[in-house]
Design a protein around this motif. Sequence first.
Motif, PDB file in Angstrom:
ATOM      1  N   ARG A 190       0.683  -1.318  -0.054  1.00 49.62           N
ATOM      2  CA  ARG A 190       0.140  -0.053   0.107  1.00 49.62           C
ATOM      3  C   ARG A 190       0.747   1.289  -0.032  1.00 49.62           C
ATOM      4  N   VAL A 191       2.289   0.932   0.022  1.00 49.40           N
ATOM      5  CA  VAL A 191       3.161   2.311   0.072  1.00 49.40           C
ATOM      6  C   VAL A 191       2.902   3.243  -0.991  1.00 49.40           C
ATOM      7  N   GLU A 192       2.947   2.397  -2.176  1.00 48.75           N
ATOM      8  CA  GLU A 192       3.082   2.959  -3.585  1.00 48.75           C
ATOM      9  C   GLU A 192       1.710   4.094  -3.583  1.00 48.75           C
ATOM     10  N   SER A 193       0.695   3.677  -3.243  1.00 50.49           N
ATOM     11  CA  SER A 193      -0.527   4.532  -3.368  1.00 50.49           C
ATOM     12  C   SER A 193      -0.157   5.721  -2.445  1.00 50.49           C
ATOM     13  N   ILE A 194       0.259   5.497  -1.286  1.00 51.89           N
ATOM     14  CA  ILE A 194       0.509   6.598  -0.224  1.00 51.89           C
ATOM     15  C   ILE A 194       1.438   7.475  -0.818  1.00 51.89           C
ATOM     16  N   ILE A 195       2.606   7.117  -1.469  1.00 53.54           N
ATOM     17  CA  ILE A 195       3.421   7.829  -1.944  1.00 53.54           C
ATOM     18  C   ILE A 195       2.979   8.799  -2.980  1.00 53.54           C
ATOM     19  N   ALA A 196       1.792   8.226  -4.116  1.00 58.82           N
ATOM     20  CA  ALA A 196       1.457   9.054  -5.098  1.00 58.82           C
ATOM     21  C   ALA A 196       0.322  10.037  -4.748  1.00 58.82           C
ATOM     22  N   ASP A 197      -0.110  10.048  -3.108  1.00 56.40           N
ATOM     23  CA  ASP A 197      -1.065  11.015  -2.764  1.00 56.40           C
ATOM     24  C   ASP A 197      -0.575  12.272  -2.688  1.00 56.40           C
ATOM     25  N   ASP A 198      -1.212  13.242  -3.209  1.00 55.64           N
ATOM     26  CA  ASP A 198      -0.595  14.609  -3.219  1.00 55.64           C
ATOM     27  C   ASP A 198      -0.346  15.303  -1.837  1.00 55.64           C
ATOM     28  N   ARG A 199      -0.850  14.770  -0.789  1.00 53.79           N
ATOM     29  CA  ARG A 199      -0.593  15.197   0.481  1.00 53.79           C
ATOM     30  C   ARG A 199       0.748  14.761   1.025  1.00 53.79           C
ATOM     31  N   VAL A 200       1.319  13.715   0.468  1.00 47.50           N
ATOM     32  CA  VAL A 200       2.437  13.175   0.963  1.00 47.50           C
ATOM     33  C   VAL A 200       3.669  14.057  -0.093  1.00 47.50           C
ATOM     34  N   ARG A 201       4.566  14.832   0.768  1.00 50.09           N
ATOM     35  CA  ARG A 201       5.545  15.477  -0.068  1.00 50.09           C
ATOM     36  C   ARG A 201       7.021  14.904  -0.464  1.00 50.09           C
ATOM     37  N   GLY A 212      14.347  -0.420  -1.514  1.00 52.22           N
ATOM     38  CA  GLY A 212      14.574   1.085  -1.880  1.00 52.22           C
ATOM     39  C   GLY A 212      14.076   1.398  -3.249  1.00 52.22           C
ATOM     40  N   ARG A 213      14.545   0.297  -4.113  1.00 51.20           N
ATOM     41  CA  ARG A 213      14.104   0.303  -5.645  1.00 51.20           C
ATOM     42  C   ARG A 213      12.610   0.603  -5.579  1.00 51.20           C
ATOM     43  N   ALA A 214      11.743  -0.016  -5.085  1.00 51.27           N
ATOM     44  CA  ALA A 214      10.392  -0.066  -5.208  1.00 51.27           C
ATOM     45  C   ALA A 214      10.024   1.589  -4.839  1.00 51.27           C
ATOM     46  N   VAL A 215      10.496   2.090  -3.739  1.00 54.15           N
ATOM     47  CA  VAL A 215       9.934   3.108  -3.217  1.00 54.15           C
ATOM     48  C   VAL A 215      10.515   4.237  -4.018  1.00 54.15           C
ATOM     49  N   ALA A 216      11.792   4.232  -4.490  1.00 51.43           N
ATOM     50  CA  ALA A 216      12.202   5.366  -5.563  1.00 51.43           C
ATOM     51  C   ALA A 216      11.589   5.249  -6.732  1.00 51.43           C
ATOM     52  N   GLU A 217      11.053   4.118  -7.228  1.00 51.69           N
ATOM     53  CA  GLU A 217      10.483   4.286  -8.436  1.00 51.69           C
ATOM     54  C   GLU A 217       9.184   4.988  -8.496  1.00 51.69           C
ATOM     55  N   ALA A 218       8.671   4.478  -7.248  1.00 54.01           N
ATOM     56  CA  ALA A 218       7.188   5.274  -7.154  1.00 54.01           C
ATOM     57  C   ALA A 218       7.294   6.736  -6.827  1.00 54.01           C
ATOM     58  N   ALA A 219       8.403   7.039  -5.943  1.00 53.96           N
ATOM     59  CA  ALA A 219       8.235   8.477  -5.701  1.00 53.96           C
ATOM     60  C   ALA A 219       8.999   9.003  -7.143  1.00 53.96           C
ATOM     61  N   THR A 226      13.507  11.798  -2.472  1.00 53.84           N
ATOM     62  CA  THR A 226      13.518  10.502  -1.675  1.00 53.84           C
ATOM     63  C   THR A 226      15.053  10.592  -1.019  1.00 53.84           C
ATOM     64  N   VAL A 227      15.172  10.013   0.047  1.00 56.73           N
ATOM     65  CA  VAL A 227      16.405   9.726   0.722  1.00 56.73           C
ATOM     66  C   VAL A 227      16.585   8.241   0.931  1.00 56.73           C
ATOM     67  N   LEU A 228      17.373   7.635   0.565  1.00 57.64           N
ATOM     68  CA  LEU A 228      17.491   6.104   0.757  1.00 57.64           C
ATOM     69  C   LEU A 228      18.724   5.607   1.362  1.00 57.64           C
ATOM     70  N   GLU A 229      18.347   4.983   2.526  1.00 58.42           N
ATOM     71  CA  GLU A 229      19.675   4.396   3.449  1.00 58.42           C
ATOM     72  C   GLU A 229      19.583   2.668   3.159  1.00 58.42           C
TER      73      GLU A 229
END
Length: 455
Positions: A190-201, A212-219, A226-229
């Motif tokens: 469900r993280v991808e749709s939260i990242i896509a939400d306009d309210r998340v900056r 990290g790759r999955a989150v960076a792709e969505a972002a 994004t910051v990825l550790e």
Amino acid sequence: MTFETTNPATGERIDTYQPHDEATVDAALDDATTTFESWRDRSIEARQELAAELASVLRARTDKYAQMMADEMGKPVDQGVGEVEKCAWLCEHYAERGGEYLQDERIGTEPNAETYVAYEPLGPVLAVMPWNFPFWQVFRFAVPALTAGNVALLKHSPTTFGCAEAIETVFRDAGYPESAFQSLRVEADRVESIIADDRVRAVTLTGSTRAGRAVAEAAGRNIKKTVLELGGSDPYVVLDDADLDDAVETAVTARTQNGGQSCIAAKRLLVHTDVYDEFTDRFVEEMTALTVGDPTDDETDVGPQAREDLLEGLDEQVQASVDAGATLQCGGDPLDGDGFYYPPTVLTDVPEDCPARTEELFGPVATVVEVEDEADAIALANDTNYGLSSSVWTEDRERGRRVAEQIEAGAAFVNEMSKSDPRLPFGGVKDSGYGSELSHHGIREFTNAKTYWIQ
Ligand code: NDP
């Protein structure tokens, strides 16, 4: 799907948690947005005071939270105490220095104009976090981000959902606005749709390169910062003139603390041929002497691995490396009985293309590799997709600096193990991620460096 937390020392269930439904997440994002509007306008001094209060609340509950980490992910209690104290130190650091780090930068480009850069907050920032340092990783992100005027949304690892709730309580009890820090109980998909939400900056993730790759792709699709550790396979270079007493003792700690489940653990020990035999013998002896067991026992050096699937994955990596020709010097099999225990393990003669050389080993498993000289050590240190940190051991500081300068990593330590410190930036290169946490670099990551030209 119901989330369950499990005690890795016993395999017994601790608690269950229901995921937040869509309406709850939606309300949380609304609350985050509303809270941001007033939080950003509070003075930096007021935000710094709350960071100081956060430290006091944490310190008063150190033992309770250390026990919670032991129960949920198997961290030995004394190390848990250290983790909570380090979080408090971080809070105090930003309570003291946050304002200075965010001060406007006066540029003075024109005699008749006021030109400067102001570091302004972005808004609600989503943090996707792992279980290995369930307090530290969250505070490391949240304290600078909130001090800069952002608000935080946490998607923690379900392995440590008790810790996630505790952290939410700490922020509230310290006096932060109700929705300045909110924990979302959601599955990873469900993280991808939260990242896509306009309210998340913006979004940050600490965890595996895969996540990290999955989150960076969505972002990236949504043009969000994004910051990825991410993971690491840090080299630990022991040169022929190293102080072997120090180098061996520190290597054992650097490889096995937190059950070996640390991104900046010393995972590949690269040892000069002249001291290889002596170093390896002593290292194997000290690894074998460690006490593996109950994380709540003061005598324990290495607790259980955090989850059964992680234990199995680690064991598969070791077996595949042995099948490929690596020599097992000690350890190498999960311990019998209850709990998810893996013994301190040392591999030598490790072939180039097996998991112990190419993948992150997230447990108390070290590889020791013989190197011919300085050049060979540097080449092997860089022969990895990762680039988080590194450590070099030599009695000659200038030689250490010279070698350290040639290692591709976010940090280089000479005669010291890799560690994070609120005063210094932390982050990697290559598959270990990008961006910085901690210090003035970290607090500015989730800000808009806004140019002002006032004529
Ligand atoms: P993950 O990287 O999978 O998990 C870290 C966080 O990312 C969790 O909150 C996880 O949620 C979330 N996540 C995972 N996949 C996605 C996705 N596609 N989109 C959004 N969020 C995601 O670590 P694991 O716990 O599964 O551990 C696996 C391996 O990762 C370890 O063996 C180790 O090698 C590495 N790791 C490295 C860490 C480090 O600090 N370098 C920390 C933790 C793990 P969920 O748990 O719900 O899937």
